[in-house]
Design an enzyme around this catalytic site. Sequence first.
Site, PDB file in Angstrom:
ATOM      1  N   ASP A 157       0.814  -1.320   0.024  1.00  0.00           N
ATOM      2  CA  ASP A 157       0.036  -0.115  -0.088  1.00  0.00           C
ATOM      3  C   ASP A 157       0.902   1.383   0.027  1.00  0.00           C
ATOM      4  OD1 ASP A 157      -2.187  -1.613   0.313  1.00  0.00           O
ATOM      5  OD2 ASP A 157      -2.240  -1.180   2.528  1.00  0.00           O
TER       6      ASP A 157
ATOM      7  N   ASP B 185      -1.462  -3.433  -3.755  1.00  0.00           N
ATOM      8  CA  ASP B 185      -2.569  -3.437  -2.951  1.00  0.00           C
ATOM      9  C   ASP B 185      -3.460  -2.088  -3.074  1.00  0.00           C
ATOM     10  OD1 ASP B 185      -4.643  -4.160  -1.287  1.00  0.00           O
ATOM     11  OD2 ASP B 185      -3.511  -5.112   0.227  1.00  0.00           O
TER      12      ASP B 185
ATOM     13  N   ARG C  40     -12.925   0.829  -5.634  1.00  0.00           N
ATOM     14  CA  ARG C  40     -12.647   1.311  -3.905  1.00  0.00           C
ATOM     15  C   ARG C  40     -12.440   2.688  -4.190  1.00  0.00           C
ATOM     16  NH1 ARG C  40      -9.116  -3.621  -1.642  1.00  0.00           N
ATOM     17  NH2 ARG C  40     -10.375  -5.505  -2.194  1.00  0.00           N
TER      18      ARG C  40
ATOM     19  N   ASP D 188      -5.514   3.152   2.349  1.00  0.00           N
ATOM     20  CA  ASP D 188      -6.142   2.359   3.027  1.00  0.00           C
ATOM     21  C   ASP D 188      -6.278   2.743   4.609  1.00  0.00           C
ATOM     22  OD1 ASP D 188      -6.599   1.105   0.603  1.00  0.00           O
ATOM     23  OD2 ASP D 188      -5.576  -0.783   0.978  1.00  0.00           O
TER      24      ASP D 188
END
Length: 398
Positions: free
Chosen positions: A206, A235, A292, A239
Amino acid sequence: MKSFIILASFITSVFAQNCSLPFGQCGGSNWNGVKCCTSGFTCKEMNVWYHQCVPSNEVVPNSNPVVSNVVPSNAPAKSIPTTNAPIINNPAPQNVNYVASNASSSSALIGYASMNGGTKGGQGGQTTTVSNQSQLVAALKGNNAKIIKVNGIIQLTSDVTVNSNTSIIGANKNSGFTGAGLKFKNASNIIIQNLKFSYCLGSNKDCINAQKSTNVWIDHCEFFNDRNHGKDYYDGLVDFTHACDYITISWNFIHDHYKASLIGHSDSNSGEDTGKLHITYHHNYFKNVGSRLPSLRFGTAHVFNNVYENIENSSVNIRMGAQALVESNVFRNANKPISTNLDSSQEGFVVQRNNDFGNTANTNSITKIGNLNTVPYAYTNDNVNSVYNLVTRGAGPN
Ligand SMILES: *[C@@H]1O[C@H](CO)[C@@H](O)[C@H](O)[C@H]1NC(C)=O
Ligand SMILES: *[C@@H]1O[C@H](CO)[C@@H](O)[C@H](O)[C@H]1NC(C)=O
Ligand SMILES: *[C@@H]1O[C@H](CO)[C@@H](O)[C@H](O)[C@H]1NC(C)=O
Ligand SMILES: *[C@@H]1O[C@H](CO)[C@@H](O)[C@H](O)[C@H]1NC(C)=O
Ligand SMILES: *[C@@H]1O[C@H](CO)[C@@H](O)[C@H](O)[C@H]1NC(C)=O
Ligand SMILES: *[C@@H]1O[C@H](CO)[C@@H](O)[C@H](O)[C@H]1NC(C)=O
């Protein structure tokens, strides 16, 4: 043969200039800086706006064609190959100048990060300027207030931990991190501003991975990887999981990636996440992303004045009882602009108003109308008609 002749004719002017440093920018649409790299580095086209000096021996993953490391400074930007591009039904204006050195974008903190005592980062602390990973790690020690200025693009060999009471700010519009990302765990009061993040392949994969952390503001940054390796090679870009809370994500340019922003990682984490994960997204420019934007479980999101362009699978995905107010956003060729019934065992809840869905309105799937009609902070909601220009010009580092 032709390119050899072009090279030869510009070679004198190339030697007269100082080429970009390792990992520096070396081209892209609207780029006025030098378009060559220092020895051992090659200028690669990451996307139409951003070409970066990467080691000639291919350390940074990217399968776009390599551009010669001796490019004349006045050469036109190469156009991006469109092998992975989604189908464009409703193309938006092409004259986008996302790197706004004179952005009309406000840098005032609004949104959920302004609550719970506010987010001041390292305000009042010492300022340290860093230009490599070891300096960065040393400067980040401890929970005392501290401001870290990042000068240039730092290549990270692993994810770097950020503690509480910290601001990390790019010294100019070509500062940031490549190779790995930042992680926050049990930290609070963090500001991340004016930084470029790319090719985040640390252990989290990430660019920002936050857990159990509160009061975080991510503003005027750029996040991108590529879409040449399949959706699980990297990823997330940004996040937040494990009961993070009071977060604002504003004026970022988030592009060329699959799974951008996961808020709440699992359907089975209700015990930890219910009542947490309050997050505001405003004035972000999401372009060429898979899904997302965000994906939200259990939490509460205010999503306003963002631009979604060329979104392959789904855009705003609200699930597992999460509540969202989604207003005055612009969707252009964005598949499933808003959904409450994707990918989870329980639906989410949405109030949507004043959005411009272009010709993708009929792919909305709002199965539950929510109760988040107002938010507990003051904010200016820009008219949706001005959002595309405002955001595509103002988002990203200054
Ligand atoms: C290149 O760098 C040197 C040393 O910093 C400087 O004197 C010179 O003016 C620079 N050349 C250009 C073309 O910017
Ligand atoms: C910034 O924008 C203002 C208003 O449009 C303009 O007058 C000014 O020249 C711009 N400054 C720069 C550095 O572009
Ligand atoms: C980081 O930068 C500092 C200051 O320029 C230098 O002394 C140090 O050797 C650098 N460290 C690495 C690992 O490059
Ligand atoms: C952050 O700073 C505040 C105010 O200076 C201080 O009270 C708090 O202890 C710091 N946080 C941590 C985790 O040390
Ligand atoms: C979380 O941070 C607080 C404040 O710095 C500290 O007191 C506590 O021990 C930390 N908890 C864990 C699990 O690390
Ligand atoms: C998009 O959806 C397709 C079909 O369900 C799937 O194969 C692909 O992996 C998805 N991509 C992303 C980025 O989620």
